[in-house]
Scaffold this active site. Structure first.
Site, PDB file in Angstrom:
ATOM      1  CG  ASP A  52       0.561   6.122 -13.125  1.00 41.99           C
ATOM      2  OD1 ASP A  52      -0.599   6.515 -13.378  1.00 41.99           O
ATOM      3  OD2 ASP A  52       1.194   5.355 -13.877  1.00 41.99           O
ATOM      4  CG  ASP A  89      -1.905   1.074   1.297  1.00 43.63           C
ATOM      5  OD1 ASP A  89      -1.659   2.150   0.730  1.00 43.63           O
ATOM      6  OD2 ASP A  89      -2.969   0.866   1.909  1.00 43.63           O
ATOM      7  N   GLY A  90       0.732   2.090  -1.016  1.00 38.23           N
ATOM      8  CA  GLY A  90       1.551   3.290  -1.120  1.00 38.23           C
ATOM      9  C   GLY A  90       1.365   4.235   0.047  1.00 38.23           C
ATOM     10  CB  THR A 116      -7.004   3.985  -9.823  1.00 39.80           C
ATOM     11  OG1 THR A 116      -7.009   3.831  -8.400  1.00 39.80           O
ATOM     12  CG2 THR A 116      -6.237   2.827 -10.433  1.00 39.80           C
ATOM     13  CG  ASP A 117     -10.608   7.746 -11.687  1.00 37.92           C
ATOM     14  OD1 ASP A 117      -9.747   8.558 -12.065  1.00 37.92           O
ATOM     15  OD2 ASP A 117     -11.385   7.164 -12.464  1.00 37.92           O
TER      16      ASP A 117
END
Length: 286
Positions: A156, A138-139, A158-159
């Site tokens: 980068d 998990d970033g 996702t929504d």
């Protein structure tokens, strides 16, 4: 049988593509992953039914995410963090710079990486570069424990819902600030300013970023398969300016062949339409 892919951008407006073949589908631990093939855009990747990239226009997004900050920071960029981006497009562009020593890719869903390597090799082709370190986690959790480590961070994501939701919060951007070196830069995808729901997501992200960094600017590109085709990116730093500090001579001397980005476009991309400027100013003042 006639197969179509449809993504609704609003309750009444959407993108529809006639599909020749569905090449892959899977429900991973985090999201549904699909790869389709069509005549106009080639192969394309969707996550939970939302368009992520197509072979035809992915170069626009990835070139603008990578070459804009590199043309500003130049050879100061030695260590890069990419959060999200399991398709490998940003990594592919980063590996074109020989002076970069290390690229850490933090992707929560390792299945995205595997699927893209198999079905979208033109995008994922540089994930095996020896400078690339794949970190499947998990970033949001990863960045909490990093300080003064990166010259460039690229979000980068996702929504701002599902697996990518935490990558749009003030806590996350504050941790990115801490993880950057003093003259480092954060670049993020900033959503579309056109449709109401997307514009509100754009404002929320921008508000959180401008409260986390001394300098935050927004730039734009035209990406045909993204909602409205008008897409925004964020450039944030502790003082490095995306236009005043542009090193056009150095970047042009590299002779990199790009299909969208150039240093004249770089400057122009930061000159936004009035309706976008007003959208951003509303949250900058609060």
């Amino acid at each position: 049988m006639h197969l179509t892919f449809t993504e609704m951008h609003t309750p009444t407006v959407g993108l529809q593509i006639a599909v020749d073949r569905q090449l892959y589908t899977e429900q991973s631990d985090f999201q549904r992953i699909d790869v389709f093939e069509c005549e106009e855009f080639g192969r394309f990747l969707t996550l939970d039914g939302y368009m992520m990239l197509t072979e035809r226009d992915e170069f626009i997004y990835h070139e603008m995410m990578v070459h804009v900050p590199l043309a500003v920071l130049g050879e100061r960029v030695r260590r890069v963090l990419v959060i999200g981006g399991g398709d490998g497009g940003c990594v592919r562009e980063l590996t074109r710079y020989n002076h970069i020593d290390q690229i850490d890719l933090v992707e929560i869903d390792e299945r995205v990486v595997a699927v893209c390597q198999e079905y979208l090799p033109s995008v994922a082709c540089k994930l095996t570069d020896p400078r690339v370190h794949l970190l499947y986690q998990d970033g949001l959790k990863y960045i909490r424990h990093v300080e003064d480590a990166y010259d460039l961070i690229i979000i980068d994501s996702t929504d701002p819902f599902g697996p990518g939701e935490g990558l749009f919060t003030m806590e996350f951007y504050g941790n990115c600030y801490k993880a950057l070196k003093a003259d480092g830069v954060l670049v993020n995808q900033h959503e579309s300013p056109f449709y109401k729901g997307d514009a509100q997501a754009c404002q929320r992200a921008h508000k959180n970023i401008v409260h986390s960094f001394e300098l935050s600017r927004v730039y734009q590109a035209h990406i045909p398969t993204y909602p409205s085709g008008h897409w925004l990116f964020g450039f944030s730093s502790r003082g490095v300016h995306p236009v005043r500090d542009l090193n056009a001579g150095w970047w042009n001397s590299l002779g990199l062949e790009t299909r969208y980005y150039n240093t004249n476009l770089h400057k122009g991309a930061f000159y936004l339409p009035n309706y976008v400027q007003k959208l951003l100013e509303k949250v900058e003042e609060t």
